[in-house]
Every structure is written in structure tokens, then in C-alpha cells.
Design a protein around this motif. Structure first.
Motif, PDB file in Angstrom:
ATOM      1  N   VAL A  20     -48.118  33.916 -43.737  1.00  0.00           N
ATOM      2  CA  VAL A  20     -47.122  34.420 -42.791  1.00  0.00           C
ATOM      3  C   VAL A  20     -45.916  34.946 -43.558  1.00  0.00           C
ATOM      4  O   VAL A  20     -45.466  36.077 -43.334  1.00  0.00           O
ATOM      5  CB  VAL A  20     -46.694  33.315 -41.790  1.00  0.00           C
ATOM      6  N   LEU A  21     -45.412  34.139 -44.464  1.00  0.00           N
ATOM      7  CA  LEU A  21     -44.242  34.539 -45.252  1.00  0.00           C
ATOM      8  C   LEU A  21     -44.541  35.777 -46.086  1.00  0.00           C
ATOM      9  O   LEU A  21     -43.737  36.713 -46.131  1.00  0.00           O
ATOM     10  CB  LEU A  21     -43.789  33.375 -46.145  1.00  0.00           C
ATOM     11  N   ALA A  22     -45.689  35.811 -46.730  1.00  0.00           N
ATOM     12  CA  ALA A  22     -46.051  36.967 -47.549  1.00  0.00           C
ATOM     13  C   ALA A  22     -46.130  38.240 -46.702  1.00  0.00           C
ATOM     14  O   ALA A  22     -45.635  39.294 -47.108  1.00  0.00           O
ATOM     15  CB  ALA A  22     -47.378  36.713 -48.263  1.00  0.00           C
ATOM     16  N   CYS A  23     -46.719  38.149 -45.522  1.00  0.00           N
ATOM     17  CA  CYS A  23     -46.803  39.322 -44.641  1.00  0.00           C
ATOM     18  C   CYS A  23     -45.420  39.812 -44.234  1.00  0.00           C
ATOM     19  O   CYS A  23     -45.150  41.024 -44.284  1.00  0.00           O
ATOM     20  CB  CYS A  23     -47.623  38.995 -43.392  1.00  0.00           C
ATOM     21  N   LEU A  24     -44.568  38.898 -43.830  1.00  0.00           N
ATOM     22  CA  LEU A  24     -43.222  39.300 -43.415  1.00  0.00           C
ATOM     23  C   LEU A  24     -42.470  39.976 -44.548  1.00  0.00           C
ATOM     24  O   LEU A  24     -41.751  40.961 -44.328  1.00  0.00           O
ATOM     25  CB  LEU A  24     -42.442  38.086 -42.904  1.00  0.00           C
ATOM     26  N   ARG A  25     -42.640  39.479 -45.760  1.00  0.00           N
ATOM     27  CA  ARG A  25     -41.918  40.067 -46.890  1.00  0.00           C
ATOM     28  C   ARG A  25     -42.537  41.395 -47.323  1.00  0.00           C
ATOM     29  O   ARG A  25     -41.815  42.338 -47.659  1.00  0.00           O
ATOM     30  CB  ARG A  25     -41.852  39.069 -48.036  1.00  0.00           C
ATOM     31  N   LEU A  26     -43.859  41.495 -47.309  1.00  0.00           N
ATOM     32  CA  LEU A  26     -44.503  42.749 -47.712  1.00  0.00           C
ATOM     33  C   LEU A  26     -44.294  43.859 -46.693  1.00  0.00           C
ATOM     34  O   LEU A  26     -44.221  45.036 -47.059  1.00  0.00           O
ATOM     35  CB  LEU A  26     -46.001  42.535 -47.947  1.00  0.00           C
ATOM     36  N   LEU A  27     -44.202  43.499 -45.422  1.00  0.00           N
ATOM     37  CA  LEU A  27     -44.078  44.523 -44.380  1.00  0.00           C
ATOM     38  C   LEU A  27     -42.644  44.975 -44.139  1.00  0.00           C
ATOM     39  O   LEU A  27     -42.343  45.615 -43.139  1.00  0.00           O
ATOM     40  CB  LEU A  27     -44.732  44.040 -43.081  1.00  0.00           C
ATOM     41  N   VAL A  28     -41.765  44.698 -45.085  1.00  0.00           N
ATOM     42  CA  VAL A  28     -40.438  45.313 -45.055  1.00  0.00           C
ATOM     43  C   VAL A  28     -40.633  46.823 -45.150  1.00  0.00           C
ATOM     44  O   VAL A  28     -39.896  47.595 -44.548  1.00  0.00           O
ATOM     45  CB  VAL A  28     -39.561  44.764 -46.205  1.00  0.00           C
ATOM     46  N   ARG A  29     -41.670  47.210 -45.901  1.00  0.00           N
ATOM     47  CA  ARG A  29     -42.109  48.614 -45.914  1.00  0.00           C
ATOM     48  C   ARG A  29     -43.315  48.708 -44.980  1.00  0.00           C
ATOM     49  O   ARG A  29     -44.217  47.878 -45.065  1.00  0.00           O
ATOM     50  CB  ARG A  29     -42.523  49.030 -47.326  1.00  0.00           C
ATOM     51  N   PRO A  30     -43.362  49.698 -44.099  1.00  0.00           N
ATOM     52  CA  PRO A  30     -44.470  49.776 -43.145  1.00  0.00           C
ATOM     53  C   PRO A  30     -45.825  49.757 -43.844  1.00  0.00           C
ATOM     54  O   PRO A  30     -46.001  50.343 -44.915  1.00  0.00           O
ATOM     55  CB  PRO A  30     -44.251  51.125 -42.445  1.00  0.00           C
ATOM     56  N   TYR A  80     -47.482  48.383 -39.200  1.00  0.00           N
ATOM     57  CA  TYR A  80     -46.600  47.265 -38.865  1.00  0.00           C
ATOM     58  C   TYR A  80     -45.372  47.296 -39.761  1.00  0.00           C
ATOM     59  O   TYR A  80     -45.431  47.753 -40.893  1.00  0.00           O
ATOM     60  CB  TYR A  80     -47.315  45.928 -39.070  1.00  0.00           C
ATOM     61  N   ARG A  81     -44.283  46.754 -39.228  1.00  0.00           N
ATOM     62  CA  ARG A  81     -43.055  46.621 -40.011  1.00  0.00           C
ATOM     63  C   ARG A  81     -42.337  45.352 -39.547  1.00  0.00           C
ATOM     64  O   ARG A  81     -42.341  45.032 -38.360  1.00  0.00           O
ATOM     65  CB  ARG A  81     -42.159  47.834 -39.806  1.00  0.00           C
ATOM     66  N   THR A  82     -41.728  44.663 -40.490  1.00  0.00           N
ATOM     67  CA  THR A  82     -40.989  43.453 -40.173  1.00  0.00           C
ATOM     68  C   THR A  82     -39.746  43.815 -39.364  1.00  0.00           C
ATOM     69  O   THR A  82     -38.990  44.711 -39.747  1.00  0.00           O
ATOM     70  CB  THR A  82     -40.587  42.712 -41.467  1.00  0.00           C
ATOM     71  N   SER A  83     -39.563  43.144 -38.242  1.00  0.00           N
ATOM     72  CA  SER A  83     -38.399  43.380 -37.375  1.00  0.00           C
ATOM     73  C   SER A  83     -37.197  42.602 -37.906  1.00  0.00           C
ATOM     74  O   SER A  83     -37.313  41.811 -38.847  1.00  0.00           O
ATOM     75  CB  SER A  83     -38.724  42.909 -35.950  1.00  0.00           C
ATOM     76  N   ALA A  84     -36.057  42.787 -37.266  1.00  0.00           N
ATOM     77  CA  ALA A  84     -34.861  42.034 -37.648  1.00  0.00           C
ATOM     78  C   ALA A  84     -35.108  40.532 -37.482  1.00  0.00           C
ATOM     79  O   ALA A  84     -34.715  39.726 -38.338  1.00  0.00           O
ATOM     80  CB  ALA A  84     -33.663  42.479 -36.807  1.00  0.00           C
ATOM     81  N   ALA A  85     -35.780  40.145 -36.402  1.00  0.00           N
ATOM     82  CA  ALA A  85     -36.114  38.730 -36.197  1.00  0.00           C
ATOM     83  C   ALA A  85     -37.072  38.242 -37.282  1.00  0.00           C
ATOM     84  O   ALA A  85     -36.971  37.116 -37.753  1.00  0.00           O
ATOM     85  CB  ALA A  85     -36.733  38.526 -34.817  1.00  0.00           C
ATOM     86  N   GLY A  86     -37.990  39.109 -37.692  1.00  0.00           N
ATOM     87  CA  GLY A  86     -38.929  38.762 -38.759  1.00  0.00           C
ATOM     88  C   GLY A  86     -38.238  38.600 -40.098  1.00  0.00           C
ATOM     89  O   GLY A  86     -38.599  37.724 -40.894  1.00  0.00           O
ATOM     90  N   LEU A  87     -37.234  39.443 -40.360  1.00  0.00           N
ATOM     91  CA  LEU A  87     -36.465  39.312 -41.603  1.00  0.00           C
ATOM     92  C   LEU A  87     -35.711  37.988 -41.635  1.00  0.00           C
ATOM     93  O   LEU A  87     -35.664  37.312 -42.669  1.00  0.00           O
ATOM     94  CB  LEU A  87     -35.491  40.478 -41.758  1.00  0.00           C
ATOM     95  N   ALA A  88     -35.143  37.606 -40.496  1.00  0.00           N
ATOM     96  CA  ALA A  88     -34.431  36.323 -40.417  1.00  0.00           C
ATOM     97  C   ALA A  88     -35.400  35.161 -40.618  1.00  0.00           C
ATOM     98  O   ALA A  88     -35.096  34.201 -41.334  1.00  0.00           O
ATOM     99  CB  ALA A  88     -33.715  36.201 -39.078  1.00  0.00           C
ATOM    100  N   LEU A  89     -36.578  35.264 -40.015  1.00  0.00           N
ATOM    101  CA  LEU A  89     -37.593  34.230 -40.187  1.00  0.00           C
ATOM    102  C   LEU A  89     -38.047  34.159 -41.637  1.00  0.00           C
ATOM    103  O   LEU A  89     -38.168  33.066 -42.207  1.00  0.00           O
ATOM    104  CB  LEU A  89     -38.785  34.486 -39.263  1.00  0.00           C
ATOM    105  N   ALA A  90     -38.285  35.312 -42.264  1.00  0.00           N
ATOM    106  CA  ALA A  90     -38.718  35.340 -43.666  1.00  0.00           C
ATOM    107  C   ALA A  90     -37.672  34.701 -44.572  1.00  0.00           C
ATOM    108  O   ALA A  90     -38.016  33.952 -45.500  1.00  0.00           O
ATOM    109  CB  ALA A  90     -39.002  36.775 -44.105  1.00  0.00           C
ATOM    110  N   SER A  91     -36.416  34.965 -44.297  1.00  0.00           N
ATOM    111  CA  SER A  91     -35.348  34.374 -45.094  1.00  0.00           C
ATOM    112  C   SER A  91     -35.337  32.856 -44.954  1.00  0.00           C
ATOM    113  O   SER A  91     -35.247  32.124 -45.944  1.00  0.00           O
ATOM    114  CB  SER A  91     -34.003  34.971 -44.666  1.00  0.00           C
TER     115      SER A  91
END
Length: 110
Positions: A20-30, A80-91
């Protein structure tokens, strides 16, 4: 259950949350599913497609990913791209992962 089977089971459990974490971080770029599978493998997170695609749909439903279809090519692809909520979760997950790693490093080894 053999020692190898037990280890495999525990490794699968250990890796489940890190995907989950890896996906959120990698999908910062679509990225699209198959490309993400390749990226995950290249970064040391081998993942099965039957695991990844439901995970992407779940993260999107939870609001941690956004998506859009690219129909410019012969085969349409969902990017897919990480949303603002996803960035907060990844952090938050990254901070927690580091705290866990530190705590494990402080445990006795033998």
C-alpha cells in the motif's frame, strides 16, 4: 507446515501493508496497473496482479488515489495518481514504518 512455508506466510503478512505504502509513493507520478507491477518489482516489492488491481480499486474508492482513462492509444489504460489524501496517508505510513523499524532495531537479536 515446513519452516519455508511458515516463513513465506509471515513474509506475505509483513509485506501486505508495505505494498500500500509503495503504491502511494510510486503513484505520485501517474501510472497504470501493469507499469506499476513492473515498478514495484524493480523496487523490491514483487506483487501479483491479482493482489494489485483490487488494491488499486480499494485505494481509489477510499479517496487515496484518483484515476482517469487514457484512450489515445489502441488499448485504453486507466492511469492512477495519488490524491492529496493519499499523500497524507503515505506520509503517516512512512513515519510509522520508520518508527517500527527503529523499534525492531532496538530489540535484542539473540
Amino acid at each position: 507446515m515446513s519452516d519455508t512455508e511458515a516463513l513465506d506466510t509471515h513474509l506475505q503478512e509483513l509485506r501486505r501493508g508495505t505494498i500500500v505504502l509503495a503504491c502511494l509513493r510510486l503513484l505520485v507520478r501517474p501510472g497504470y496497473g501493469y507499469g506499476l507491477l513492473e515498478q514495484l518489482g524493480a523496487h523490491g516489492f514483487p506483487t501479483d496482479a491479482n493482489t494489485l488491481y483490487p488494491l488499486l480499486r480499494r485505494l481509489e474508492k477510499q479517496g487515496h488515489l484518483t484515476s482517469e482513462w487514457n484512450t489515445d492509444e489502441a488499448r485504453p489504460r486507466k492511469f492512477y495518481r495519488t490524491s492529496a489524501a493519499g499523500l497524507a496517508l503515505a506520509s503517516a505510513l512512512t513515519d510509522e514504518f520508520r518508527a517500527i523499524a527503529t523499534a525492531i532495531d532496538n530489540l535484542p537479536q539473540e
